[in-house]
Design an enzyme around this catalytic site. Structure first.
Site, PDB file in Angstrom:
ATOM      1  N   LYS A  78     -89.535   5.639 -34.508  1.00  0.00           N
ATOM      2  CA  LYS A  78     -88.865   5.772 -33.218  1.00  0.00           C
ATOM      3  C   LYS A  78     -87.762   6.812 -33.359  1.00  0.00           C
ATOM      4  O   LYS A  78     -87.050   6.840 -34.371  1.00  0.00           O
ATOM      5  CB  LYS A  78     -88.221   4.444 -32.827  1.00  0.00           C
ATOM      6  CG  LYS A  78     -89.210   3.378 -32.532  1.00  0.00           C
ATOM      7  CD  LYS A  78     -89.562   3.401 -31.062  1.00  0.00           C
ATOM      8  CE  LYS A  78     -90.768   2.547 -30.775  1.00  0.00           C
ATOM      9  NZ  LYS A  78     -91.835   3.224 -30.081  1.00  0.00           N
ATOM     10  N   LYS A 186     -93.686  17.810 -23.761  1.00  0.00           N
ATOM     11  CA  LYS A 186     -94.016  16.405 -24.031  1.00  0.00           C
ATOM     12  C   LYS A 186     -92.925  15.483 -23.511  1.00  0.00           C
ATOM     13  O   LYS A 186     -93.198  14.422 -22.933  1.00  0.00           O
ATOM     14  CB  LYS A 186     -94.215  16.198 -25.547  1.00  0.00           C
ATOM     15  CG  LYS A 186     -94.555  14.769 -25.964  1.00  0.00           C
ATOM     16  CD  LYS A 186     -95.927  14.347 -25.477  1.00  0.00           C
ATOM     17  CE  LYS A 186     -96.230  12.859 -25.604  1.00  0.00           C
ATOM     18  NZ  LYS A 186     -96.414  12.366 -26.929  1.00  0.00           N
ATOM     19  N   ASN A 194     -92.901   6.978 -19.255  1.00  0.00           N
ATOM     20  CA  ASN A 194     -92.501   5.844 -20.101  1.00  0.00           C
ATOM     21  C   ASN A 194     -91.566   4.834 -19.437  1.00  0.00           C
ATOM     22  O   ASN A 194     -91.840   3.627 -19.435  1.00  0.00           O
ATOM     23  CB  ASN A 194     -91.903   6.352 -21.410  1.00  0.00           C
ATOM     24  CG  ASN A 194     -92.932   7.062 -22.259  1.00  0.00           C
ATOM     25  OD1 ASN A 194     -93.887   7.629 -21.734  1.00  0.00           O
ATOM     26  ND2 ASN A 194     -92.767   7.058 -23.558  1.00  0.00           N
ATOM     27  N   ASN A 204    -100.261   3.149 -17.869  1.00  0.00           N
ATOM     28  CA  ASN A 204     -99.987   4.530 -17.443  1.00  0.00           C
ATOM     29  C   ASN A 204    -100.732   4.925 -16.165  1.00  0.00           C
ATOM     30  O   ASN A 204    -100.150   5.500 -15.238  1.00  0.00           O
ATOM     31  CB  ASN A 204    -100.392   5.521 -18.549  1.00  0.00           C
ATOM     32  CG  ASN A 204     -99.556   5.360 -19.797  1.00  0.00           C
ATOM     33  OD1 ASN A 204     -98.614   4.575 -19.810  1.00  0.00           O
ATOM     34  ND2 ASN A 204     -99.888   6.093 -20.849  1.00  0.00           N
ATOM     35  N   ASN A 254    -103.607   2.972 -21.297  1.00  0.00           N
ATOM     36  CA  ASN A 254    -102.574   2.793 -22.321  1.00  0.00           C
ATOM     37  C   ASN A 254    -101.348   2.105 -21.765  1.00  0.00           C
ATOM     38  O   ASN A 254    -100.928   2.395 -20.645  1.00  0.00           O
ATOM     39  CB  ASN A 254    -102.177   4.166 -22.880  1.00  0.00           C
ATOM     40  CG  ASN A 254    -101.612   4.071 -24.268  1.00  0.00           C
ATOM     41  OD1 ASN A 254    -102.144   3.322 -25.090  1.00  0.00           O
ATOM     42  ND2 ASN A 254    -100.553   4.778 -24.540  1.00  0.00           N
ATOM     43  N   SER A 256     -97.672   2.382 -22.305  1.00  0.00           N
ATOM     44  CA  SER A 256     -96.854   3.428 -22.935  1.00  0.00           C
ATOM     45  C   SER A 256     -96.029   2.828 -24.064  1.00  0.00           C
ATOM     46  O   SER A 256     -95.806   1.618 -24.117  1.00  0.00           O
ATOM     47  CB  SER A 256     -95.914   4.064 -21.913  1.00  0.00           C
ATOM     48  OG  SER A 256     -94.754   3.261 -21.775  1.00  0.00           O
TER      49      SER A 256
END
Ligand code: PAF
Length: 308
Positions: A78, A186, A194, A204, A254, A256
């Site tokens: 992270k 990104k 997110n 998502n 997904n 996130s």
């Protein structure tokens, strides 16, 4: 080639697992002992894209001391833990080690460079999505390109070599001469997806099914674009709003990384994603009200994990 993955949650396991599957020598490093023990005892279980399977030829350890010097260190901790994780990994960095960060958020390149020197660092972004299902078990939920670049913008032999290693693992790789543009590109996707998934609990893809969440996604992205412009960042993506919506659709199934964090009551990356844009906005005189609201909401979620 000896590869270590520092931070082996959903994404670290996906990259490490696919590289091990291709026959490369991979060690996963993660502080979660139960996860590490499960991988060593039963292998890494992967479901989703590529089919359900168990990858056996992969080792996992809880501390970098258990790994000898590696040729390539892929950093997936992270972003809030980058400095401390890199300090602990000094022992596996040798004169020829390359350190590749594919992490989310702002500031990782600077934090890693401060520990290992910027000449060792390669940065990049990944379009893959992965979910940690439990100890030793992930779901590969979305796929996209892996784009990597040297900090000085050169497309050199080292970058090509790291690109080929990733390709061996089945990743589609592009080499770029604009790392900061990539990272901001990104970041912008993470800004749009997110925090909104963390606040709503949606996967998502669902964000673009509702006009309410779509409006916030677009607004948060537009604010970040204005900050990037003020900073003189040249973004690689043509239309960041459309691009973010496309990523949401491509990774529709997904959860996130931030949604996974709040679901598991873990510290999120909100401070280096929406929070970082708010901070930069203040510095450059660009208003970022939607990002501020998202930042505040996720921060309060984090502070009240024990109350709900
Ligand atoms: O952080 C994440 O989860 C990922 O970067 C992304 C692209 C939003 C997919 O879930």
């Amino acid at each position: 080639m000896k590869i270590a993955v520092l931070g082996s949650g959903a994404m670290g396991c996906l990259y490490g697992g696919k590289l091990a599957e291709a026959g490369l020598n991979v060690t996963l490093i993660d502080v979660w002992k139960e996860h590490v023990d499960a991988i060593n005892a039963h292998g890494l279980s992967v479901e989703g894209i590529g089919g359900d399977r168990v990858i056996k030829n992969i080792k996992a350890v809880t501390t970098p001391e258990e790994v000898k010097e590696c040729d390539l260190l892929i950093v997936f901790v992270k972003a809030t833990l980058t400095s401390q994780a890199m300090e602990s990994a000094r022992c596996i960095i040798g004169p020829h080690t390359s350190v590749l960060t594919l992490q989310n958020g702002l500031g990782n390149v600077e934090k890693i460079s401060a520990v290992v020197g910027k000449e060792k660092v390669i940065a990049g972004v990944t379009g893959h999505g992965s979910t940690l299902l439990g100890p030793g078990k992930i779901r590969h939920a979305g796929q996209g390109n892996t784009v990597i670049g040297e900090l000085d913008g050169k497309i050199d032999e080292r970058l090509e070599a790291v690109g080929s290693v990733l390709e061996k693992g089945g990743f589609s790789v592009t080499l770029s001469n604009n790392v900061m543009g990539l990272i901001w590109g990104k970041l912008i996707v993470n800004i749009g997806i997110n925090a909104l998934t963390a606040v709503t609990g949606l996967k998502n893809g669902r964000l673009v099914d509702f006009s309410e969440t779509e409006e916030l996604l677009c607004g948060a992205v537009e604010e970040a674009m204005a900050v990037a412009k003020a900073k003189g960042i040249s973004l690689e993506i043509g239309d960041p709003v459309e691009h973010t919506k496309k990523v949401a659709r491509l990774t529709a199934e997904n959860r996130s990384s931030m949604l996974q964090d709040v679901s598991n009551k873990r510290k999120t990356e909100i401070s280096v994603i929406n929070g970082a844009v708010v901070e930069e906005g203040v510095q450059y005189g660009v208003p970022t009200p939607i990002n501020k609201v998202l930042y505040n909401l996720v921060s309060v979620k984090e502070k009240t994990y024990n109350e709900v």
